[in-house]
Design an enzyme around this catalytic site. Structure first.
Site, PDB file in Angstrom:
ATOM      1  N   TYR A 195      55.022 -20.228  22.401  1.00 56.07           N
ATOM      2  CA  TYR A 195      56.236 -19.363  23.128  1.00 56.07           C
ATOM      3  C   TYR A 195      56.193 -17.880  22.726  1.00 56.07           C
ATOM      4  O   TYR A 195      56.746 -17.098  23.336  1.00 56.07           O
ATOM      5  CB  TYR A 195      57.393 -20.064  22.734  1.00 56.07           C
ATOM      6  CG  TYR A 195      57.830 -21.357  23.613  1.00 56.07           C
ATOM      7  CD1 TYR A 195      58.665 -20.829  24.894  1.00 56.07           C
ATOM      8  CD2 TYR A 195      57.403 -22.491  23.252  1.00 56.07           C
ATOM      9  CE1 TYR A 195      58.594 -22.333  25.541  1.00 56.07           C
ATOM     10  CE2 TYR A 195      57.662 -23.620  23.957  1.00 56.07           C
ATOM     11  CZ  TYR A 195      58.472 -23.307  25.111  1.00 56.07           C
ATOM     12  OH  TYR A 195      58.576 -24.549  26.030  1.00 56.07           O
ATOM     13  N   GLU A 207      52.470 -26.327  26.753  1.00 53.14           N
ATOM     14  CA  GLU A 207      54.149 -25.834  26.958  1.00 53.14           C
ATOM     15  C   GLU A 207      53.932 -24.523  26.436  1.00 53.14           C
ATOM     16  O   GLU A 207      53.243 -23.939  25.588  1.00 53.14           O
ATOM     17  CB  GLU A 207      54.805 -26.690  25.948  1.00 53.14           C
ATOM     18  CG  GLU A 207      56.271 -26.864  26.019  1.00 53.14           C
ATOM     19  CD  GLU A 207      57.125 -27.400  25.033  1.00 53.14           C
ATOM     20  OE1 GLU A 207      58.169 -26.830  24.566  1.00 53.14           O
ATOM     21  OE2 GLU A 207      56.931 -28.379  24.793  1.00 53.14           O
TER      22      GLU A 207
END
Length: 236
Positions: A139, A212
């Site tokens: 992220y 992700e």
């Protein structure tokens, strides 16, 4: 998650030393490494079972997914450039080195000594099954600064203190990327490429999947449904 649960006590089972949080139990110097050791051995056991009982018939793949940050040196000095590699060893390589190579990273062995568990011959044999792919959760990117224990900033986000690193999302008051509603999550697109390159080079081009990646949004009643659906910041 091991560090957040056993080092600073932010996640269950909420174990940590008193210095690191409001925990009833725990030892931040030893428990994270015991917990991680068991995670690695659990992975090896499952891979062993899958290889022997299911893979030939199912023709599937088995791997492990790593939660990753990329790190940039906070200062243009050799100590901070070295701490970037040390921090990656205490995060990504902490799990992947034993799975791929059967040993913990040298930096961890040097700094932790007897606090770091060892693998028996039987366990090393099981680790030889390795994996078929590496999953990458990524992220954001942070700055890393080399620091002594006495200089360390004790807050709930500094979960890699044994690496003698302080990390931050800012340098001289300027964020490393566009801030988001989550602390330490900034929009730093190049970090994804860098962490993928690091894993590719360290682990001999083992196949990878980005499992992700995204952009955290805070609760804001002023954001229209159209803007939420368009989700341009996540695309960025």
């Amino acid at each position: 998650m091991v560090s957040l649960g056993y080092s600073i006590g932010l996640y269950p089972p909420n174990h940590c030393s008193k210095l690191f949080g409001d925990c009833q139990l725990g030892d931040s110097n030893t428990e994270p490494y015991i917990a991680a050791h068991n995670v690695i051995l659990s992975h090896a056991t499952v891979v062993d079972i899958y290889r022997k009982k299911y893979q030939v018939e199912q023709k599937g793949m088995i791997g492990i997914v790593m939660n990753t940050y990329w790190f940039e040196p906070l200062r243009n000095i050799s100590a901070d450039r070295l701490v970037v590699q040390r921090t990656l060893s205490f995060s990504v390589a902490w799990f992947l080195d034993p799975i791929i190579y059967g040993e913990y990273p040298p930096e961890m062995c040097i700094l932790l000594g007897s606090s770091l568990p060892t693998f028996s011959i039987e366990e090393k044999n099981k680790l030889e099954n390795k994996l078929d792919f590496i999953g990458i959760i990524h992220y954001s990117t942070l700055y890393a600064k080399d620091c002594e224990f006495s200089q360390w900033d004790f807050n709930k986000y500094q979960w890699l203190w044994n690496a003698s690193v302080f990390f931050t999302g800012e340098r001289n008051g300027i964020p490393i990327g566009v801030p988001t509603p989550m602390p330490l999550f900034h929009v730093v697109p190049y970090g994804l490429e860098k962490i993928v390159s690091y894993v590719k080079e360290r682990y001999n081009n083992t196949p990878m999947f980005i499992t992700e990646n995204g952009y955290p949004l805070g609760s804001n009643s002023n954001v229209s449904t159209e803007d939420l659906i368009n989700d341009s910041r996540r695309v960025e």
